[in-house]
Design a protein around this motif. Structure first.
Motif: not given
Length: 403
Positions: A172-187
């Motif tokens: 989905c992304i084509n580069n040489n960087q690290t792609s990280n995700i995060a989640a915001v919870l309902a609280n």
């Protein structure tokens, strides 16, 4: 019929035969944000995109044989045994090379040698942990470093492994960087890193990457911890439901990367996009929230509901999945207000599941046999064909009908 399938991980692998039928020309667009298992050790040494999901999908699409065995081979959980095993692979004397055509063997071994030489350059500073390492991940990483392109490395495997010509796999992304995700919870709390969202790690010791990487020394603590040891069987629910998922840089700050241009083109030329089974918030939505995705998606948007709930979606109803997808698409368009008109046009669901809310609201629904959380492939194939080739479309629903 040209379709795009969104979803990484083992869940979609299990139903891949349904998409492999000759009536479809399939493009798989996969996320590159998985930072768990042996992938985390490669990220620790080289950074770059996570390739575990891509490698897993390639292995599933390759015909059963020696090359599939090579790319799916996993080293021992004993570090010494694993390191010795890897040395034999690099030397070309390991039995895993047996029966691979000589011209193919030497191409793949060249990338094993290449990644090994890169490991040796860093060995004076820190030691690579070979426990449970995926040989396919290491070889693909070598190809990615050599070509300078993850997409090129994937294409190399597709061509040399002679995967069916109607199958395409694209990051989905084509580069040489690290792609990280995060989640915001309902609280309001934030969970950083895909593994911490979906499968919390069992080993939280720091990686000490800061020894030769000053930038990493300022990274968010969740992204510095080792992620080699985690349990996919661990399904303890999150403290509260996920509100949204987004990409973060190394320091935990929100960023908005764009969908790879080639993936955009595949979406624009397809007749339908299918959100497959798997982890909603860590396998599907990381693709949907990429900037420009919503402008490229075809009008027919199909959701295949999971047979069981997981840590991320415990307690969610079918209509909640649609709301989450609609919010993700709105985010990809960089709009503040979620449109009233939902994106999902069709839902394939396990027989017996209550989908009355979305059915009565106007979304097309198609049941498929699903025992013990696993779809019957023949039944799923029939439901998918009925969904994709049915000419009569019904009206879409208002999001107020789902609230």
């Amino acid at each position: 019929m040209r379709i795009v399938v969104i979803g990484g991980g083992t869940a979609t692998n299990a139903i891949a035969p349904v998409f492999a039928e000759s009536v479809y020309e399939v493009t798989y667009i996969l996320p590159i944000s998985d930072n768990g298992g042996s992938t985390s050790e490669i990220l620790r040494f080289f950074g770059g995109p996570a390739i575990g999901d891509l490698r897993s999908r390639l292995v599933r699409l390759i015909e059963v044989g020696p090359l599939r065995k090579l790319l799916g081979y996993r080293l021992s959980d004993n570090d010494t045994v694993a390191a010795n095993d890897w040395s034999l692979i690099v030397a070309g004397s390991h039995e895993i090379w047996t029966d691979i055509e000589p011209q193919i063997r030497e191409m793949y071994r060249a990338f094993a040698i290449y990644i090994h030489s890169e490991l040796l350059k860093k060995s004076a500073i820190r030691k690579f942990d070979f426990r449970n390492a995926s040989v396919g991940n290491l070889i693909l990483s070598g190809a990615r470093l050599f070509f300078g392109s993850l997409d090129s490395a994937v294409e190399f495997v597709l061509r040399t492994a002679r995967v069916q010509p109607n199958m395409t796999v694209i990051p989905c992304i084509n580069n040489n960087q690290t792609s990280n995700i995060a989640a915001v919870l309902a609280n309001g709390s934030v969970v950083i890193g895909q593994t911490e969202i979906s499968h919390p790690t069992l080993d939280t010791k720091p990686t000490n990457q800061a020894e030769d990487n000053l930038e990493f020394s300022f990274a968010h603590p969740s992204l510095q911890a080792s992620q080699i040891s985690f349990s996919k069987s661990e399904n303890a629910p999150l403290p509260c439901p996920i509100d949204r998922v987004f990409y973060v840089n190394l320091y935990g700050n929100e960023i908005k990367p764009s969908l790879y241009a080639r993936a955009q083109n595949e979406l624009q030329t397809s007749e339908a996009v299918i959100c497959s089974i798997g982890s909603l918030y860590t396998s599907i939505i990381p693709v949907l929230i990429l900037q420009k995705f919503g402008f490229c998606a075809p009008s027919q948007f199909v959701l295949i509901l999971n047979g069981t709930s997981d840590r991320e979606t415990e307690g969610m109803k079918p209509e909640d999945f649609i709301v989450a997808i609609n919010r993700a698409i709105a985010y990809s368009k960089n709009v503040l207000l979620v449109p009233q008109k939902p994106v999902v046009t069709d839902v394939i669901y396990p027989s017996g599941k209550d989908v009355s809310v979305i059915s009565e609201a106007g979304i097309n629904v198609f049941p498929a046999e699903c025992a013990h959380g696993e779809y019957n492939l023949e039944s799923l194939s029939s439901a998918l064909k009925l969904c994709l080739f049915e000419k009569k479309r019904t009206g879409l629903i208002s999001m107020s009908d789902l609230s």
